[in-house]
Design a protein around this motif. Sequence first.
Motif, PDB file in Angstrom:
ATOM      1  N   ARG A 383     -67.714 -30.677 125.992  1.00 55.88           N
ATOM      2  CA  ARG A 383     -66.969 -29.508 125.509  1.00 55.88           C
ATOM      3  C   ARG A 383     -65.514 -29.874 125.208  1.00 55.88           C
ATOM      4  N   GLN A 384     -64.913 -30.654 126.104  1.00 56.03           N
ATOM      5  CA  GLN A 384     -63.512 -31.010 125.939  1.00 56.03           C
ATOM      6  C   GLN A 384     -63.286 -31.846 124.680  1.00 56.03           C
ATOM      7  N   THR A 385     -64.129 -32.848 124.474  1.00 61.94           N
ATOM      8  CA  THR A 385     -63.996 -33.701 123.296  1.00 61.94           C
ATOM      9  C   THR A 385     -64.172 -32.904 122.017  1.00 61.94           C
ATOM     10  N   ALA A 386     -65.187 -32.030 122.004  1.00 64.36           N
ATOM     11  CA  ALA A 386     -65.435 -31.209 120.820  1.00 64.36           C
ATOM     12  C   ALA A 386     -64.276 -30.262 120.557  1.00 64.36           C
ATOM     13  N   ASP A 387     -63.736 -29.669 121.619  1.00 66.76           N
ATOM     14  CA  ASP A 387     -62.616 -28.737 121.465  1.00 66.76           C
ATOM     15  C   ASP A 387     -61.370 -29.462 120.965  1.00 66.76           C
ATOM     16  N   ASP A 388     -61.135 -30.668 121.455  1.00 69.32           N
ATOM     17  CA  ASP A 388     -59.999 -31.473 120.979  1.00 69.32           C
ATOM     18  C   ASP A 388     -60.103 -31.711 119.474  1.00 69.32           C
ATOM     19  N   LEU A 389     -61.275 -32.150 119.053  1.00 64.82           N
ATOM     20  CA  LEU A 389     -61.472 -32.450 117.632  1.00 64.82           C
ATOM     21  C   LEU A 389     -61.405 -31.177 116.789  1.00 64.82           C
ATOM     22  N   LEU A 390     -61.935 -30.089 117.303  1.00 64.93           N
ATOM     23  CA  LEU A 390     -61.889 -28.821 116.587  1.00 64.93           C
ATOM     24  C   LEU A 390     -60.442 -28.388 116.343  1.00 64.93           C
ATOM     25  N   GLY A 391     -59.618 -28.474 117.374  1.00 67.87           N
ATOM     26  CA  GLY A 391     -58.215 -28.103 117.231  1.00 67.87           C
ATOM     27  C   GLY A 391     -57.475 -28.997 116.248  1.00 67.87           C
ATOM     28  N   LEU A 392     -57.805 -30.275 116.255  1.00 63.01           N
ATOM     29  CA  LEU A 392     -57.146 -31.226 115.359  1.00 63.01           C
ATOM     30  C   LEU A 392     -57.516 -31.001 113.905  1.00 63.01           C
ATOM     31  N   VAL A 393     -58.811 -30.811 113.632  1.00 56.91           N
ATOM     32  CA  VAL A 393     -59.245 -30.778 112.233  1.00 56.91           C
ATOM     33  C   VAL A 393     -59.147 -29.399 111.592  1.00 56.91           C
ATOM     34  N   THR A 394     -58.955 -28.336 112.383  1.00 56.81           N
ATOM     35  CA  THR A 394     -58.878 -26.999 111.783  1.00 56.81           C
ATOM     36  C   THR A 394     -57.769 -26.895 110.733  1.00 56.81           C
ATOM     37  N   PRO A 395     -56.521 -27.324 111.015  1.00 54.04           N
ATOM     38  CA  PRO A 395     -55.518 -27.259 109.950  1.00 54.04           C
ATOM     39  C   PRO A 395     -55.820 -28.183 108.776  1.00 54.04           C
ATOM     40  N   ILE A 396     -56.487 -29.305 109.031  1.00 53.51           N
ATOM     41  CA  ILE A 396     -56.877 -30.209 107.938  1.00 53.51           C
ATOM     42  C   ILE A 396     -57.896 -29.523 107.042  1.00 53.51           C
ATOM     43  N   LEU A 397     -58.908 -28.934 107.668  1.00 57.30           N
ATOM     44  CA  LEU A 397     -59.964 -28.284 106.903  1.00 57.30           C
ATOM     45  C   LEU A 397     -59.395 -27.124 106.087  1.00 57.30           C
ATOM     46  N   LYS A 398     -58.581 -26.289 106.723  1.00 54.43           N
ATOM     47  CA  LYS A 398     -58.020 -25.140 106.005  1.00 54.43           C
ATOM     48  C   LYS A 398     -57.117 -25.598 104.871  1.00 54.43           C
ATOM     49  N   GLY A 399     -56.194 -26.503 105.160  1.00 50.60           N
ATOM     50  CA  GLY A 399     -55.215 -26.909 104.168  1.00 50.60           C
ATOM     51  C   GLY A 399     -55.789 -27.719 103.022  1.00 50.60           C
ATOM     52  N   VAL A 400     -56.565 -28.724 103.353  1.00 53.16           N
ATOM     53  CA  VAL A 400     -57.083 -29.628 102.323  1.00 53.16           C
ATOM     54  C   VAL A 400     -58.132 -28.937 101.457  1.00 53.16           C
ATOM     55  N   LEU A 401     -59.058 -28.221 102.075  1.00 56.10           N
ATOM     56  CA  LEU A 401     -60.123 -27.603 101.286  1.00 56.10           C
ATOM     57  C   LEU A 401     -59.602 -26.507 100.371  1.00 56.10           C
ATOM     58  N   THR A 402     -58.574 -25.784 100.797  1.00 59.66           N
ATOM     59  CA  THR A 402     -58.056 -24.731  99.922  1.00 59.66           C
ATOM     60  C   THR A 402     -57.128 -25.292  98.846  1.00 59.66           C
ATOM     61  N   ASP A 403     -56.327 -26.316  99.172  1.00 59.12           N
ATOM     62  CA  ASP A 403     -55.526 -26.979  98.135  1.00 59.12           C
ATOM     63  C   ASP A 403     -56.432 -27.563  97.057  1.00 59.12           C
ATOM     64  N   ARG A 404     -57.415 -28.317  97.487  1.00 59.03           N
ATOM     65  CA  ARG A 404     -58.335 -28.955  96.548  1.00 59.03           C
ATOM     66  C   ARG A 404     -59.217 -27.920  95.845  1.00 59.03           C
ATOM     67  N   GLY A 405     -59.602 -26.886  96.574  1.00 61.52           N
ATOM     68  CA  GLY A 405     -60.428 -25.849  95.963  1.00 61.52           C
ATOM     69  C   GLY A 405     -59.740 -25.199  94.775  1.00 61.52           C
ATOM     70  N   PHE A 406     -58.446 -24.906  94.936  1.00 66.40           N
ATOM     71  CA  PHE A 406     -57.688 -24.337  93.817  1.00 66.40           C
ATOM     72  C   PHE A 406     -57.547 -25.353  92.685  1.00 66.40           C
ATOM     73  N   ASP A 407     -57.188 -26.586  93.040  1.00 64.06           N
ATOM     74  CA  ASP A 407     -57.070 -27.637  92.009  1.00 64.06           C
ATOM     75  C   ASP A 407     -58.358 -27.757  91.203  1.00 64.06           C
ATOM     76  N   HIS A 408     -59.475 -27.690  91.893  1.00 65.54           N
ATOM     77  CA  HIS A 408     -60.755 -27.891  91.221  1.00 65.54           C
ATOM     78  C   HIS A 408     -61.177 -26.682  90.404  1.00 65.54           C
ATOM     79  N   ALA A 409     -60.779 -25.484  90.838  1.00 63.57           N
ATOM     80  CA  ALA A 409     -61.027 -24.309  90.004  1.00 63.57           C
ATOM     81  C   ALA A 409     -60.273 -24.437  88.679  1.00 63.57           C
ATOM     82  N   VAL A 410     -59.048 -24.949  88.746  1.00 63.56           N
ATOM     83  CA  VAL A 410     -58.256 -25.180  87.536  1.00 63.56           C
ATOM     84  C   VAL A 410     -58.890 -26.281  86.681  1.00 63.56           C
ATOM     85  N   MET A 411     -59.328 -27.366  87.312  1.00 60.94           N
ATOM     86  CA  MET A 411     -59.979 -28.453  86.572  1.00 60.94           C
ATOM     87  C   MET A 411     -61.253 -27.979  85.884  1.00 60.94           C
TER      88      MET A 411
END
Length: 598
Positions: A383-411
């Motif tokens: 649980r601890q390892t999973a929670d650590d990784l979840l906390g770390l990647v949440t801002p990556i997932l939100k930021g990168v996927l939405t930045d790229r998602g918009f870029d790709h909608a434009v493309m």
Amino acid sequence: MPIYKAPVEDTLFILNDVLGIERYNNIPGFSDVTPDMLDAIVGEAAKLAEEVLFPLNLSGDQEGCVRHPDGSVTTPKGFKEAYELYRESGWLGLAAPEEFGGQGLPYTLHTAIGEYMSSANMSLTMYPGLTQGAIAAIIEHGTDEQRATYLPKMIAGEWTGTMNLTEPHCGTDLGLLRSKAVPQPDGSYKISGQKIFISAGEHDMADNIIHLVLARIEGAPEGTKGISLFIVPKFIVEADGTPGTRNGATCGAIEHKMGIHGNSTCVMNYDDATGYLIGTANRGLNAMFIMMNEARLGVGLQGLSVSEIAYQNAVAYARERLQGRSLSGIKAPDKKADPLIVHPDIRRVLMTIRAFNESSRAFTLWTALKSDVAHRSEDEAERQTADDLLGLVTPILKGVLTDRGFDHAVMAQQVFGGHGYIEEHGMSQYVRDARIAMIYEGANGIQALDLVGRKLGLNGGRAVMALFKEIGDFCDENRGDEQMTAYTNALKKSLNDLQSASMWFMSNAMAKPDNAGAGSTDYMHLSGLVVLGYMWAKMAKTAQGLLASGAGDREDFLKNKLLTATFYMDRILPETALRRSRIEAGSDTLMALDAAAF
């Protein structure tokens, strides 16, 4: 007219073959998740998305929501009926606890089908989506009485939920919040203030709306340490559990927005509204962050969802539209021109979006699985390892996927040329809808600062070191596999860039914090590139194994996986070197120009 087909085969490949979801059957909620069950649930979700939600997307955008003089709001034609079908089918309670009427299935499965719903109709899907976050906060921080009062109705979809943070003068800096809460003799509070940008704040699709509102109790400390969270229902709930008296929570206006027109984004006025403290007084942000983390994963999924539907429409147009001749020779001699899809630059666009979509789908499901393990596993270390990784990647997932998602909608819009700019083909809606995902639930610059300023060094860097180890171990374990060399070599090189950038921050950001701020967005995207590369390496390994054992009718699908993985490694992953270079350039030139000179 736009098209949409849910990527069912790809989802099942990731869940069954790449993540091996059956291996988690010792965790509560997973025991009944067999391949047959997955196939049935995902198939039904695809049908609902394609046949019910998607046909309302364009009309909902054109019609929008209407606020009436009494403050009530009408959603676009067909939304109410579609939501009712969604609700009655039990989709809202798919992963909710059984004790409150949910089905108790994995959040991973909820995430998988959530992509389809959001691709098909982002605006409509936001109504139950916000409710999910409110449910999570009440489960975690509500009293037994609050859980019993609100959760069964919300999980059944009879009532919906919202989150109320932003005020006209404060967005990210919630310490400036002015909404106040006055204690009452019966233990309730009178809530007064104005909130803006409240998604699904008022509508006609549910019997009650349960607002979760941040406010400051009279006499509480200034700043974020004095903020509390309150449940403020649209209708006061009677002793028998039914909606009663209308509360002092009303929609003052619907925001005029660039996109998501089918969602009622409201200005909410609270005039001595009755509210009930949830969680501990002055600790409201802790409770609200439960909602925000849930919402951030959902918003990251929106980035992928819009990118996917924009891609599908760009591919269809590129196959049909005749323009020019192929540089390598005529491909359609019976026609006056070749289709767009033969041109290398069009292929660049389509392959870039495809490579992002397929790895981002794996990333979101991998992250959702971490969430399930963190919340459901009986193994504390797991649980601890999973929670650590979840906390770390949440801002990556939100930021990168939405930045790229918009870029790709434009493309994808660019593939259509001028036809993408007019409304006939619907591509402008995807661009407009995708834009908000970069802003709400924490603007992406804030996600990047959260990653670098808080998550990177948290617990002595325990989470980031675990991520480095997981990816590094994968590379080492496959070092002797010649078929994997191209993937692991590229992944290892990009991981080295990420580790070097991390070390640079540790050496240069403590004494000079502007270095962290200047490099944070590049670091977020550098991290995203590496994690998506890791997803591609895992998918390539899986595809090779399945091909070696006899792929049957999946052979073309698996070979295309390998081709797309190779494209990602050759043409997208090398961007990590550029991101690292920008980070290591520091903040001097960024901060040198005097503010008055801008």
